[in-house]
Design a protein around this motif. Structure first.
Motif, PDB file in Angstrom:
ATOM      1  N   LEU A  27       0.831  -1.211   0.000  1.00  9.19           N
ATOM      2  CA  LEU A  27       0.000   0.000   0.000  1.00  9.19           C
ATOM      3  C   LEU A  27       0.861   1.255   0.000  1.00  9.19           C
ATOM      4  O   LEU A  27       0.565   2.215  -0.720  1.00  9.19           O
ATOM      5  CB  LEU A  27      -0.947  -0.005   1.198  1.00  9.19           C
ATOM      6  N   GLU A  28       1.919   1.248   0.789  1.00  6.71           N
ATOM      7  CA  GLU A  28       2.813   2.409   0.827  1.00  6.71           C
ATOM      8  C   GLU A  28       3.494   2.609  -0.525  1.00  6.71           C
ATOM      9  O   GLU A  28       3.660   3.740  -0.985  1.00  6.71           O
ATOM     10  CB  GLU A  28       3.853   2.273   1.930  1.00  6.71           C
ATOM     11  N   ASP A  29       3.871   1.521  -1.178  1.00  9.23           N
ATOM     12  CA  ASP A  29       4.525   1.608  -2.481  1.00  9.23           C
ATOM     13  C   ASP A  29       3.590   2.228  -3.525  1.00  9.23           C
ATOM     14  O   ASP A  29       3.999   3.095  -4.309  1.00  9.23           O
ATOM     15  CB  ASP A  29       4.977   0.208  -2.921  1.00  9.23           C
ATOM     16  N   ILE A  30       2.349   1.790  -3.536  1.00 14.28           N
ATOM     17  CA  ILE A  30       1.371   2.353  -4.475  1.00 14.28           C
ATOM     18  C   ILE A  30       1.151   3.838  -4.189  1.00 14.28           C
ATOM     19  O   ILE A  30       1.167   4.668  -5.100  1.00 14.28           O
ATOM     20  CB  ILE A  30       0.041   1.579  -4.412  1.00 14.28           C
ATOM     21  N   HIS A  31       0.971   4.169  -2.919  1.00 10.32           N
ATOM     22  CA  HIS A  31       0.756   5.565  -2.541  1.00 10.32           C
ATOM     23  C   HIS A  31       1.966   6.413  -2.930  1.00 10.32           C
ATOM     24  O   HIS A  31       1.824   7.519  -3.475  1.00 10.32           O
ATOM     25  CB  HIS A  31       0.463   5.654  -1.044  1.00 10.32           C
ATOM     26  N   ALA A  32       3.153   5.895  -2.684  1.00  5.24           N
ATOM     27  CA  ALA A  32       4.369   6.635  -3.038  1.00  5.24           C
ATOM     28  C   ALA A  32       4.437   6.884  -4.543  1.00  5.24           C
ATOM     29  O   ALA A  32       4.838   7.972  -4.985  1.00  5.24           O
ATOM     30  CB  ALA A  32       5.610   5.875  -2.568  1.00  5.24           C
ATOM     31  N   HIS A  33       4.039   5.893  -5.338  1.00  2.00           N
ATOM     32  CA  HIS A  33       4.033   6.079  -6.790  1.00  2.00           C
ATOM     33  C   HIS A  33       3.078   7.208  -7.181  1.00  2.00           C
ATOM     34  O   HIS A  33       3.433   8.076  -7.985  1.00  2.00           O
ATOM     35  CB  HIS A  33       3.633   4.787  -7.503  1.00  2.00           C
ATOM     36  N   PHE A  34       1.877   7.196  -6.625  1.00  3.03           N
ATOM     37  CA  PHE A  34       0.909   8.243  -6.948  1.00  3.03           C
ATOM     38  C   PHE A  34       1.398   9.612  -6.474  1.00  3.03           C
ATOM     39  O   PHE A  34       1.230  10.603  -7.190  1.00  3.03           O
ATOM     40  CB  PHE A  34      -0.467   7.911  -6.352  1.00  3.03           C
ATOM     41  N   ARG A  35       2.011   9.667  -5.288  1.00  4.00           N
ATOM     42  CA  ARG A  35       2.532  10.946  -4.782  1.00  4.00           C
ATOM     43  C   ARG A  35       3.646  11.483  -5.668  1.00  4.00           C
ATOM     44  O   ARG A  35       3.775  12.690  -5.844  1.00  4.00           O
ATOM     45  CB  ARG A  35       3.047  10.787  -3.343  1.00  4.00           C
ATOM     46  N   ALA A  36       4.448  10.602  -6.234  1.00  2.00           N
ATOM     47  CA  ALA A  36       5.586  11.042  -7.038  1.00  2.00           C
ATOM     48  C   ALA A  36       5.229  11.291  -8.507  1.00  2.00           C
ATOM     49  O   ALA A  36       5.728  12.238  -9.111  1.00  2.00           O
ATOM     50  CB  ALA A  36       6.708  10.002  -6.951  1.00  2.00           C
ATOM     51  N   ALA A  37       4.372  10.448  -9.074  1.00  3.28           N
ATOM     52  CA  ALA A  37       4.179  10.481 -10.523  1.00  3.28           C
ATOM     53  C   ALA A  37       2.820  10.989 -10.993  1.00  3.28           C
ATOM     54  O   ALA A  37       2.713  11.434 -12.134  1.00  3.28           O
ATOM     55  CB  ALA A  37       4.402   9.070 -11.089  1.00  3.28           C
ATOM     56  N   ILE A  38       1.803  10.915 -10.160  1.00  4.99           N
ATOM     57  CA  ILE A  38       0.461  11.241 -10.649  1.00  4.99           C
ATOM     58  C   ILE A  38      -0.115  12.482  -9.975  1.00  4.99           C
ATOM     59  O   ILE A  38      -0.520  13.427 -10.654  1.00  4.99           O
ATOM     60  CB  ILE A  38      -0.477  10.026 -10.516  1.00  4.99           C
ATOM     61  N   PHE A  39      -0.142  12.521  -8.666  1.00  5.10           N
ATOM     62  CA  PHE A  39      -0.749  13.662  -7.972  1.00  5.10           C
ATOM     63  C   PHE A  39      -0.091  14.995  -8.304  1.00  5.10           C
ATOM     64  O   PHE A  39      -0.791  16.004  -8.422  1.00  5.10           O
ATOM     65  CB  PHE A  39      -0.764  13.444  -6.459  1.00  5.10           C
ATOM     66  N   PRO A  40       1.231  15.068  -8.504  1.00  4.19           N
ATOM     67  CA  PRO A  40       1.836  16.368  -8.841  1.00  4.19           C
ATOM     68  C   PRO A  40       1.347  16.968 -10.161  1.00  4.19           C
ATOM     69  O   PRO A  40       1.480  18.168 -10.372  1.00  4.19           O
ATOM     70  CB  PRO A  40       3.339  16.061  -8.916  1.00  4.19           C
ATOM     71  N   LEU A  41       0.768  16.149 -11.036  1.00  4.37           N
ATOM     72  CA  LEU A  41       0.260  16.662 -12.308  1.00  4.37           C
ATOM     73  C   LEU A  41      -0.862  17.677 -12.104  1.00  4.37           C
ATOM     74  O   LEU A  41      -1.130  18.498 -12.986  1.00  4.37           O
ATOM     75  CB  LEU A  41      -0.234  15.511 -13.185  1.00  4.37           C
ATOM     76  N   ALA A  42      -1.504  17.640 -10.948  1.00  5.54           N
ATOM     77  CA  ALA A  42      -2.609  18.557 -10.653  1.00  5.54           C
ATOM     78  C   ALA A  42      -2.128  19.942 -10.250  1.00  5.54           C
ATOM     79  O   ALA A  42      -2.931  20.858 -10.106  1.00  5.54           O
ATOM     80  CB  ALA A  42      -3.481  17.975  -9.542  1.00  5.54           C
ATOM     81  N   HIS A  43      -0.836  20.095 -10.082  1.00  8.95           N
ATOM     82  CA  HIS A  43      -0.261  21.370  -9.622  1.00  8.95           C
ATOM     83  C   HIS A  43       0.693  21.901 -10.684  1.00  8.95           C
ATOM     84  O   HIS A  43       1.101  21.187 -11.576  1.00  8.95           O
ATOM     85  CB  HIS A  43       0.479  21.148  -8.298  1.00  8.95           C
ATOM     86  N   GLY A  44       1.031  23.136 -10.574  1.00 14.51           N
ATOM     87  CA  GLY A  44       2.018  23.693 -11.478  1.00 14.51           C
ATOM     88  C   GLY A  44       1.483  24.857 -12.283  1.00 14.51           C
ATOM     89  O   GLY A  44       0.377  25.343 -12.055  1.00 14.51           O
ATOM     90  N   PRO A  45       2.268  25.283 -13.270  1.00 12.29           N
ATOM     91  CA  PRO A  45       1.948  26.519 -13.989  1.00 12.29           C
ATOM     92  C   PRO A  45       0.923  26.368 -15.109  1.00 12.29           C
ATOM     93  O   PRO A  45       0.432  27.370 -15.616  1.00 12.29           O
ATOM     94  CB  PRO A  45       3.309  26.922 -14.568  1.00 12.29           C
ATOM     95  N   LEU A  46       0.592  25.152 -15.498  1.00 10.58           N
ATOM     96  CA  LEU A  46      -0.362  24.975 -16.595  1.00 10.58           C
ATOM     97  C   LEU A  46      -1.752  25.453 -16.188  1.00 10.58           C
ATOM     98  O   LEU A  46      -2.088  25.481 -14.998  1.00 10.58           O
ATOM     99  CB  LEU A  46      -0.439  23.499 -17.000  1.00 10.58           C
ATOM    100  N   PRO A  47      -2.580  25.792 -17.151  1.00 16.27           N
ATOM    101  CA  PRO A  47      -3.969  26.156 -16.827  1.00 16.27           C
ATOM    102  C   PRO A  47      -4.673  24.972 -16.143  1.00 16.27           C
ATOM    103  O   PRO A  47      -4.335  23.812 -16.381  1.00 16.27           O
ATOM    104  CB  PRO A  47      -4.598  26.449 -18.197  1.00 16.27           C
ATOM    105  N   PRO A  48      -5.660  25.256 -15.291  1.00 22.06           N
ATOM    106  CA  PRO A  48      -6.347  24.189 -14.548  1.00 22.06           C
ATOM    107  C   PRO A  48      -6.880  23.059 -15.426  1.00 22.06           C
ATOM    108  O   PRO A  48      -6.755  21.884 -15.074  1.00 22.06           O
ATOM    109  CB  PRO A  48      -7.483  24.925 -13.845  1.00 22.06           C
ATOM    110  N   THR A  49      -7.455  23.389 -16.579  1.00 13.44           N
ATOM    111  CA  THR A  49      -8.004  22.351 -17.450  1.00 13.44           C
ATOM    112  C   THR A  49      -6.903  21.419 -17.949  1.00 13.44           C
ATOM    113  O   THR A  49      -7.099  20.201 -18.008  1.00 13.44           O
ATOM    114  CB  THR A  49      -8.755  22.987 -18.639  1.00 13.44           C
ATOM    115  N   ASP A  50      -5.755  21.964 -18.274  1.00 14.01           N
ATOM    116  CA  ASP A  50      -4.629  21.141 -18.734  1.00 14.01           C
ATOM    117  C   ASP A  50      -4.098  20.259 -17.602  1.00 14.01           C
ATOM    118  O   ASP A  50      -3.729  19.106 -17.825  1.00 14.01           O
ATOM    119  CB  ASP A  50      -3.501  22.013 -19.282  1.00 14.01           C
TER     120      ASP A  50
END
Length: 180
Positions: free
Chosen positions: A55-78
């Motif tokens: 479970l920790e391994d899966i969560h770590a993968h999402f924290r590193a590779a997937i969840f950060p995509l929701a943040h950053g300089p791109l427009p919200p829709t992107d």
């Protein structure tokens, strides 16, 4: 070949995904690793300990590779589109199987060690979904929508696993993008 702890966790993910927690034995896990059951205990003293590491391994993968995509300089829709593509790609490669969701249903709140980790994963996922929604909906509504979209995604993943139908997931993700 000597297996590392990470190798064991990686192989255990697939066994738990196919057989569930209660349907998996340490002998099943050892066989998947190509080692004797006693050797598996060298890495993990119990099935619970190995499952928690998974479970920790899966969560770590999402924290590193997937969840950060929701943040950053791109427009919200992107950002939302990138997040939904990454989620769809992750689960499509696993026939819609969500081990966190399966463990939540199978173990539920019966074991707090599991419950706390599973809740943290879903809370982090909901927060990631909420981030691109905040500019349009405000913090409180974005958080509510984030939780709703994660719940809807989980239902869509169940349908993908059971029937091979990816349309509900595609519609859910389209609604998420449209809401940003």
């Amino acid at each position: 070949m000597r297996l590392t702890r990470e190798d064991v966790v990686g192989r255990a993910v697939e066994v738990f995904r196919r057989r569930g927690f209660h349907g998996t034995s340490m002998a099943d896990l050892a066989a998947a690793c190509g080692i004797l059951k006693g050797s598996l205990y060298h890495h993990f003293p119990s099935k619970d300990d190995l499952a928690l590491a998974v479970l920790e391994d899966i969560h770590a993968h999402f924290r590193a590779a997937i969840f950060p995509l929701a943040h950053g300089p791109l427009p919200p829709t992107d950002r939302m589109a990138a997040l939904t593509r990454a989620v769809a790609a992750y689960f499509a490669g696993r026939d819609g199987s969500c081990l966190m969701g399966a463990f939540a249903l199978e173990i539920g709140a019966g074991d707090e060690r599991f419950a706390v980790r599973i809740r943290a994963y879903f809370d982090d996922w909901a927060a990631a979904v909420a981030a691109p929604l905040e500019p349009r909906h405000g913090v409180v509504e974005a958080q509510r929508l984030g939780r709703d979209f994660v719940a809807r995604t989980q239902g869509a993943l169940m349908l993908l696993k059971l029937a091979g139908d990816d349309e509900p997931l595609a519609r859910c993700h389209a609604a998420m993008i449209a809401a940003t």
